[in-house]
Design a protein around this motif. Sequence first.
Motif, PDB file in Angstrom:
ATOM      1  N   GLY A 159       0.820  -1.212   0.000  1.00 47.69           N
ATOM      2  CA  GLY A 159       0.000   0.000   0.000  1.00 47.69           C
ATOM      3  C   GLY A 159       0.850   1.257   0.000  1.00 47.69           C
ATOM      4  O   GLY A 159       0.575   2.212  -0.735  1.00 47.69           O
ATOM      5  N   LEU A 160       1.905   1.270   0.822  1.00 47.74           N
ATOM      6  CA  LEU A 160       2.813   2.420   0.840  1.00 47.74           C
ATOM      7  C   LEU A 160       3.520   2.556  -0.503  1.00 47.74           C
ATOM      8  O   LEU A 160       3.709   3.673  -1.004  1.00 47.74           O
ATOM      9  CB  LEU A 160       3.831   2.256   1.959  1.00 47.74           C
ATOM     10  CG  LEU A 160       4.858   3.376   2.112  1.00 47.74           C
ATOM     11  CD1 LEU A 160       4.174   4.707   2.377  1.00 47.74           C
ATOM     12  CD2 LEU A 160       5.856   3.049   3.226  1.00 47.74           C
ATOM     13  N   LEU A 161       3.896   1.428  -1.103  1.00 46.26           N
ATOM     14  CA  LEU A 161       4.525   1.463  -2.424  1.00 46.26           C
ATOM     15  C   LEU A 161       3.603   2.126  -3.436  1.00 46.26           C
ATOM     16  O   LEU A 161       4.029   3.018  -4.189  1.00 46.26           O
ATOM     17  CB  LEU A 161       4.856   0.037  -2.874  1.00 46.26           C
ATOM     18  CG  LEU A 161       5.281  -0.125  -4.341  1.00 46.26           C
ATOM     19  CD1 LEU A 161       6.571   0.629  -4.631  1.00 46.26           C
ATOM     20  CD2 LEU A 161       5.428  -1.599  -4.701  1.00 46.26           C
ATOM     21  N   HIS A 162       2.338   1.729  -3.470  1.00 45.07           N
ATOM     22  CA  HIS A 162       1.404   2.301  -4.448  1.00 45.07           C
ATOM     23  C   HIS A 162       1.178   3.787  -4.188  1.00 45.07           C
ATOM     24  O   HIS A 162       1.029   4.569  -5.129  1.00 45.07           O
ATOM     25  CB  HIS A 162       0.080   1.533  -4.406  1.00 45.07           C
ATOM     26  CG  HIS A 162       0.232   0.104  -4.822  1.00 45.07           C
ATOM     27  ND1 HIS A 162      -0.533  -0.914  -4.303  1.00 45.07           N
ATOM     28  CD2 HIS A 162       1.096  -0.479  -5.699  1.00 45.07           C
ATOM     29  CE1 HIS A 162      -0.167  -2.057  -4.857  1.00 45.07           C
ATOM     30  NE2 HIS A 162       0.819  -1.819  -5.697  1.00 45.07           N
ATOM     31  N   TYR A 163       1.178   4.173  -2.899  1.00 48.57           N
ATOM     32  CA  TYR A 163       1.019   5.592  -2.599  1.00 48.57           C
ATOM     33  C   TYR A 163       2.223   6.387  -3.096  1.00 48.57           C
ATOM     34  O   TYR A 163       2.068   7.456  -3.703  1.00 48.57           O
ATOM     35  CB  TYR A 163       0.824   5.813  -1.102  1.00 48.57           C
ATOM     36  CG  TYR A 163       0.652   7.275  -0.770  1.00 48.57           C
ATOM     37  CD1 TYR A 163      -0.588   7.890  -0.903  1.00 48.57           C
ATOM     38  CD2 TYR A 163       1.740   8.053  -0.388  1.00 48.57           C
ATOM     39  CE1 TYR A 163      -0.749   9.241  -0.644  1.00 48.57           C
ATOM     40  CE2 TYR A 163       1.594   9.401  -0.117  1.00 48.57           C
ATOM     41  CZ  TYR A 163       0.350   9.991  -0.247  1.00 48.57           C
ATOM     42  OH  TYR A 163       0.200  11.332  -0.009  1.00 48.57           O
ATOM     43  N   LEU A 164       3.430   5.873  -2.844  1.00 46.73           N
ATOM     44  CA  LEU A 164       4.637   6.571  -3.287  1.00 46.73           C
ATOM     45  C   LEU A 164       4.702   6.670  -4.811  1.00 46.73           C
ATOM     46  O   LEU A 164       5.283   7.612  -5.357  1.00 46.73           O
ATOM     47  CB  LEU A 164       5.880   5.853  -2.755  1.00 46.73           C
ATOM     48  CG  LEU A 164       6.102   5.915  -1.243  1.00 46.73           C
ATOM     49  CD1 LEU A 164       7.271   5.027  -0.829  1.00 46.73           C
ATOM     50  CD2 LEU A 164       6.340   7.349  -0.781  1.00 46.73           C
ATOM     51  N   LEU A 165       4.105   5.684  -5.498  1.00 43.97           N
ATOM     52  CA  LEU A 165       4.051   5.713  -6.968  1.00 43.97           C
ATOM     53  C   LEU A 165       2.906   6.574  -7.492  1.00 43.97           C
ATOM     54  O   LEU A 165       2.685   6.630  -8.707  1.00 43.97           O
ATOM     55  CB  LEU A 165       3.922   4.287  -7.508  1.00 43.97           C
ATOM     56  CG  LEU A 165       5.154   3.391  -7.349  1.00 43.97           C
ATOM     57  CD1 LEU A 165       4.825   1.951  -7.717  1.00 43.97           C
ATOM     58  CD2 LEU A 165       6.309   3.904  -8.204  1.00 43.97           C
TER      59      LEU A 165
END
Length: 310
Positions: free
Chosen positions: A289-295
């Motif tokens: 989830g954090l990865l998708h937010y950062l992307l």
Amino acid sequence: MTEKRRNLHDKAQQLLTLFPALVILGARQFGKTTLAKQLFPAAKYIDIENSDHLAELIRDPGFFFKNYPSNVIIDEAQLYPELFQRLRGVIDENRHLFGRFIITGSSNPELLKNVSETLAGRVAIMELGTLKANEIAEQPLSPIYQIFTQKLDSERLNQIKLTPLPAEIIKKAWFYGGYPEPVLKNNPEAWSFWMEFYRNTYLNRDIAALFPKLDRLAYQRFLSVLSQLSGTILNRSHLGRDIEVSEKTIRDYLSIAEGTFLWKALPAFEHSMMKSLVKLPKGYIRDSGLLHYLLKYRTQDDLLSSVHIG
């Protein structure tokens, strides 16, 4: 309490019967404090980030631990390194007493360094992660994981009966990740706001406190580029050129990201040690989830139409 958290709770309780203190490691908002308070519901709670709590502890540590010789939770202990030397003396006065202290930390290198230097043999260490899909669905862990805990043979493997989770639950867990607070609210807008707050808190509070001389703007650019490389081979010199810093600085940044539980490094695997050293490593952002937010993916449609899918 989810199945995994129940298992972790039982494991932590067992460790507290064997050691004077338990160290719980994990990133911010993983649930460390919640678990600690479940284990010690009537504990004296000290949050090192709270100036009043810290003052109570450091004003006279000897007096404090005479009044509270056990059943104490100390949160974010890496911010007060002198604590570990003090705890060593307190524990050694009664080495036969177990389950006295719970210490939490969100910076692996700093805390483990202090633990290994002063509390070796006196504490147990466990690491907390984000929620898995089965936990979010409040289902038991898949029996397929049994193959990692026991010797594998074809007969036992054939006996494992799988009960897959619904595809919709898997998709949600994949996109939103497993940070307990935003995921359990089940609100996409709340998830986006929470992630923004989490990123800003991580950069402006945690990193500032642990590494006051760090160029936070450069580190923020580093995180943005790093998220695009999650799951791929890392070339540190190329990464340094992208954000205009040296390769040594990239090594330091990777160490910080891994030490604060944001990034998981995967060294190259080779039977030959020399080949393993020269091959380029991989790594990934620990929470999807954090990865998708950062992307900058705010909806599942954004992700499904991206170049990163697959």
